[in-house]
Design a protein around this motif. Structure first.
Motif, PDB file in Angstrom:
ATOM      1  N   ILE A   1      -4.863 -12.081  -1.985  1.00 19.83           N
ATOM      2  CA  ILE A   1      -4.036 -10.886  -2.043  1.00 19.83           C
ATOM      3  C   ILE A   1      -3.505 -10.583  -0.639  1.00 19.83           C
ATOM      4  O   ILE A   1      -4.262 -10.592   0.329  1.00 19.83           O
ATOM      5  N   THR A   2      -2.216 -10.304  -0.560  1.00 25.33           N
ATOM      6  CA  THR A   2      -1.615  -9.822   0.677  1.00 25.33           C
ATOM      7  C   THR A   2      -1.215  -8.378   0.454  1.00 25.33           C
ATOM      8  O   THR A   2      -0.542  -8.061  -0.530  1.00 25.33           O
ATOM      9  N   LEU A   3      -1.647  -7.501   1.354  1.00 24.37           N
ATOM     10  CA  LEU A   3      -1.278  -6.086   1.293  1.00 24.37           C
ATOM     11  C   LEU A   3      -0.220  -5.814   2.353  1.00 24.37           C
ATOM     12  O   LEU A   3      -0.447  -6.029   3.539  1.00 24.37           O
ATOM     13  N   VAL A   4       0.926  -5.355   1.896  1.00 28.72           N
ATOM     14  CA  VAL A   4       2.044  -5.042   2.780  1.00 28.72           C
ATOM     15  C   VAL A   4       2.053  -3.525   2.977  1.00 28.72           C
ATOM     16  O   VAL A   4       2.144  -2.784   1.994  1.00 28.72           O
ATOM     17  N   PRO A   5       1.939  -3.057   4.211  1.00 31.33           N
ATOM     18  CA  PRO A   5       1.966  -1.611   4.429  1.00 31.33           C
ATOM     19  C   PRO A   5       3.261  -0.992   3.901  1.00 31.33           C
ATOM     20  O   PRO A   5       4.351  -1.486   4.173  1.00 31.33           O
ATOM     21  N   GLY A   6       3.128   0.068   3.152  1.00 28.99           N
ATOM     22  CA  GLY A   6       4.272   0.721   2.536  1.00 28.99           C
ATOM     23  C   GLY A   6       5.246   1.336   3.509  1.00 28.99           C
ATOM     24  O   GLY A   6       6.407   1.543   3.178  1.00 28.99           O
ATOM     25  N   GLN A   7       4.800   1.605   4.748  1.00 32.11           N
ATOM     26  CA  GLN A   7       5.680   2.244   5.715  1.00 32.11           C
ATOM     27  C   GLN A   7       6.456   1.246   6.574  1.00 32.11           C
ATOM     28  O   GLN A   7       7.235   1.650   7.425  1.00 32.11           O
ATOM     29  N   LEU A   8       6.307  -0.066   6.335  1.00 38.73           N
ATOM     30  CA  LEU A   8       7.073  -1.049   7.108  1.00 38.73           C
ATOM     31  C   LEU A   8       8.556  -0.971   6.763  1.00 38.73           C
ATOM     32  O   LEU A   8       8.931  -0.760   5.606  1.00 38.73           O
ATOM     33  N   SER A   9       9.388  -1.194   7.759  1.00 38.65           N
ATOM     34  CA  SER A   9      10.833  -1.255   7.530  1.00 38.65           C
ATOM     35  C   SER A   9      11.199  -2.665   7.077  1.00 38.65           C
ATOM     36  O   SER A   9      10.398  -3.600   7.202  1.00 38.65           O
ATOM     37  N   GLU A  10      12.428  -2.817   6.582  1.00 41.44           N
ATOM     38  CA  GLU A  10      12.882  -4.148   6.181  1.00 41.44           C
ATOM     39  C   GLU A  10      12.852  -5.107   7.366  1.00 41.44           C
ATOM     40  O   GLU A  10      12.465  -6.263   7.221  1.00 41.44           O
ATOM     41  N   ALA A  11      13.253  -4.648   8.532  1.00 44.16           N
ATOM     42  CA  ALA A  11      13.248  -5.484   9.734  1.00 44.16           C
ATOM     43  C   ALA A  11      11.845  -5.935  10.092  1.00 44.16           C
ATOM     44  O   ALA A  11      11.627  -7.090  10.484  1.00 44.16           O
ATOM     45  N   GLU A  12      10.878  -5.020   9.941  1.00 43.10           N
ATOM     46  CA  GLU A  12       9.486  -5.384  10.246  1.00 43.10           C
ATOM     47  C   GLU A  12       8.959  -6.406   9.249  1.00 43.10           C
ATOM     48  O   GLU A  12       8.238  -7.328   9.608  1.00 43.10           O
ATOM     49  N   ILE A  13       9.321  -6.261   7.975  1.00 41.21           N
ATOM     50  CA  ILE A  13       8.897  -7.230   6.957  1.00 41.21           C
ATOM     51  C   ILE A  13       9.528  -8.587   7.247  1.00 41.21           C
ATOM     52  O   ILE A  13       8.865  -9.619   7.221  1.00 41.21           O
ATOM     53  N   ASP A  14      10.817  -8.578   7.597  1.00 42.56           N
ATOM     54  CA  ASP A  14      11.509  -9.829   7.915  1.00 42.56           C
ATOM     55  C   ASP A  14      10.862 -10.516   9.117  1.00 42.56           C
ATOM     56  O   ASP A  14      10.766 -11.739   9.157  1.00 42.56           O
TER      57      ASP A  14
ATOM     58  N   THR B   1       0.847  -1.188   0.000  1.00 36.64           N
ATOM     59  CA  THR B   1       0.000   0.000   0.000  1.00 36.64           C
ATOM     60  C   THR B   1       0.882   1.237   0.000  1.00 36.64           C
ATOM     61  O   THR B   1       2.000   1.227   0.524  1.00 36.64           O
ATOM     62  N   ALA B   2       0.381   2.287  -0.597  1.00 33.32           N
ATOM     63  CA  ALA B   2       1.106   3.559  -0.618  1.00 33.32           C
ATOM     64  C   ALA B   2       1.109   4.153   0.784  1.00 33.32           C
ATOM     65  O   ALA B   2       0.202   3.924   1.582  1.00 33.32           O
ATOM     66  N   VAL B   3       2.129   4.912   1.082  1.00 34.30           N
ATOM     67  CA  VAL B   3       2.199   5.605   2.362  1.00 34.30           C
ATOM     68  C   VAL B   3       1.237   6.787   2.283  1.00 34.30           C
ATOM     69  O   VAL B   3       1.253   7.543   1.326  1.00 34.30           O
ATOM     70  N   GLY B   4       0.369   6.910   3.256  1.00 34.96           N
ATOM     71  CA  GLY B   4      -0.619   7.987   3.260  1.00 34.96           C
ATOM     72  C   GLY B   4      -2.022   7.417   3.344  1.00 34.96           C
ATOM     73  O   GLY B   4      -2.230   6.237   3.607  1.00 34.96           O
ATOM     74  N   SER B   5      -2.995   8.257   3.059  1.00 37.38           N
ATOM     75  CA  SER B   5      -4.390   7.847   3.233  1.00 37.38           C
ATOM     76  C   SER B   5      -4.933   7.038   2.050  1.00 37.38           C
ATOM     77  O   SER B   5      -5.854   6.255   2.207  1.00 37.38           O
ATOM     78  N   ASN B   6      -4.391   7.221   0.846  1.00 43.03           N
ATOM     79  CA  ASN B   6      -4.841   6.481  -0.325  1.00 43.03           C
ATOM     80  C   ASN B   6      -3.949   5.256  -0.497  1.00 43.03           C
ATOM     81  O   ASN B   6      -2.733   5.393  -0.589  1.00 43.03           O
ATOM     82  N   PRO B   7      -4.517   4.039  -0.553  1.00 41.91           N
ATOM     83  CA  PRO B   7      -3.677   2.841  -0.638  1.00 41.91           C
ATOM     84  C   PRO B   7      -2.928   2.695  -1.959  1.00 41.91           C
ATOM     85  O   PRO B   7      -2.038   1.881  -2.081  1.00 41.91           O
ATOM     86  N   GLY B   8      -3.302   3.466  -2.970  1.00 47.11           N
ATOM     87  CA  GLY B   8      -2.662   3.376  -4.277  1.00 47.11           C
ATOM     88  C   GLY B   8      -3.659   2.955  -5.338  1.00 47.11           C
ATOM     89  O   GLY B   8      -4.665   2.304  -5.036  1.00 47.11           O
ATOM     90  N   PRO B   9      -3.413   3.306  -6.591  1.00 45.02           N
ATOM     91  CA  PRO B   9      -4.397   3.047  -7.645  1.00 45.02           C
ATOM     92  C   PRO B   9      -4.635   1.565  -7.916  1.00 45.02           C
ATOM     93  O   PRO B   9      -5.769   1.157  -8.149  1.00 45.02           O
ATOM     94  N   LEU B  10      -3.612   0.756  -7.870  1.00 45.46           N
ATOM     95  CA  LEU B  10      -3.791  -0.673  -8.152  1.00 45.46           C
ATOM     96  C   LEU B  10      -4.574  -1.362  -7.043  1.00 45.46           C
ATOM     97  O   LEU B  10      -5.494  -2.135  -7.306  1.00 45.46           O
ATOM     98  N   VAL B  11      -4.234  -1.067  -5.795  1.00 44.49           N
ATOM     99  CA  VAL B  11      -4.955  -1.646  -4.663  1.00 44.49           C
ATOM    100  C   VAL B  11      -6.419  -1.206  -4.697  1.00 44.49           C
ATOM    101  O   VAL B  11      -7.331  -2.018  -4.532  1.00 44.49           O
ATOM    102  N   THR B  12      -6.658   0.071  -4.948  1.00 44.90           N
ATOM    103  CA  THR B  12      -8.027   0.589  -5.023  1.00 44.90           C
ATOM    104  C   THR B  12      -8.810  -0.105  -6.127  1.00 44.90           C
ATOM    105  O   THR B  12      -9.952  -0.533  -5.928  1.00 44.90           O
ATOM    106  N   TYR B  13      -8.206  -0.237  -7.300  1.00 45.93           N
ATOM    107  CA  TYR B  13      -8.868  -0.900  -8.430  1.00 45.93           C
ATOM    108  C   TYR B  13      -9.213  -2.347  -8.083  1.00 45.93           C
ATOM    109  O   TYR B  13     -10.346  -2.792  -8.315  1.00 45.93           O
ATOM    110  N   LEU B  14      -8.256  -3.082  -7.540  1.00 45.39           N
ATOM    111  CA  LEU B  14      -8.500  -4.491  -7.231  1.00 45.39           C
ATOM    112  C   LEU B  14      -9.577  -4.659  -6.167  1.00 45.39           C
ATOM    113  O   LEU B  14     -10.411  -5.557  -6.261  1.00 45.39           O
ATOM    114  N   MET B  15      -9.562  -3.814  -5.166  1.00 42.58           N
ATOM    115  CA  MET B  15     -10.562  -3.937  -4.102  1.00 42.58           C
ATOM    116  C   MET B  15     -11.961  -3.612  -4.611  1.00 42.58           C
ATOM    117  O   MET B  15     -12.931  -4.233  -4.199  1.00 42.58           O
ATOM    118  N   SER B  16     -12.076  -2.684  -5.547  1.00 39.56           N
ATOM    119  CA  SER B  16     -13.399  -2.337  -6.058  1.00 39.56           C
ATOM    120  C   SER B  16     -13.865  -3.294  -7.161  1.00 39.56           C
ATOM    121  O   SER B  16     -15.046  -3.346  -7.466  1.00 39.56           O
TER     122      SER B  16
END
Length: 169
Positions: A153-166, A128-143
């Motif tokens: 579908i797995t949505l990975v928050p765009g603001q996660l650090s590499e350590a958090e993803i790991d 997902t994009a950082v901010g209030s809008n998840p991004g155009p592709l995520v929005t399109y797929l969800m609608s």
């Protein structure tokens, strides 16, 4: 409008289930790196594979046909260079070459078509994009979810650090 598709998945043997395939849509966003990291970390831990999709958006320059063709060729060359670099990164991380798809058209529509045509993707990984809008592709797929797409579908928050993803993979 299908383009180049390479490195098809190896067919499973009767005693071996097919490997899990983690599909990532490649674009120029910073958050795409999070989706890619999540996908290759999951592939590492499950002996799975990563699939990469790059969609070349149509060139809107139709004034001079020759210039439009040159722009299309340059876009194709850029896409291939980008995918080679990402494929090398995925190989370095997982020990397996990713499945590579390059298509032309609208990114969201080509993604849906690929998921409908290709049954090998086990999971679509998007960030997902950082901010209030998840991004155009995520929005399109969800609608438009459920248009014959049976891939989770797995949505990975765009603001996660590499350590958090790991930590979650």
């Amino acid at each position: 409008m299908s383009g180049t598709e390479t490195e098809a998945a190896t067919p499973p043997t009767p005693e071996q289930p097919p490997p899990r395939v983690f599909m990532v849509v490649v674009d120029e966003s910073e958050e795409m790196r999070n989706a890619l990291r999540f996908a290759y970390r999951r592939a590492q831990h499950t002996q799975g594979r990563v699939a990469l999709l790059y969609v070349i958006e149509p060139v809107e320059f139709q004034h001079w046909l020759g210039v439009g063709r040159v722009m299309e060729e340059e876009a194709r060359a850029d896409a291939e260079r980008r995918m080679q670099a990402l494929a090398a990164e995925v190989f370095q991380q997982t020990g397996s070459m990713p499945i590579v798809h390059i298509r032309e058209g609208d990114r969201a529509e080509e993604l849906v078509k690929l998921l409908q045509e290709e049954g090998s993707a086990s999971l679509l990984v998007l960030a997902t994009a950082v901010g209030s809008n998840p991004g155009p592709l995520v929005t399109y797929l969800m609608s438009n979810f459920g248009r014959g797409v049976r891939t989770p579908i797995t949505l990975v928050p765009g603001q996660l650090s590499e350590a958090e993803i790991d930590a979650v993979t």
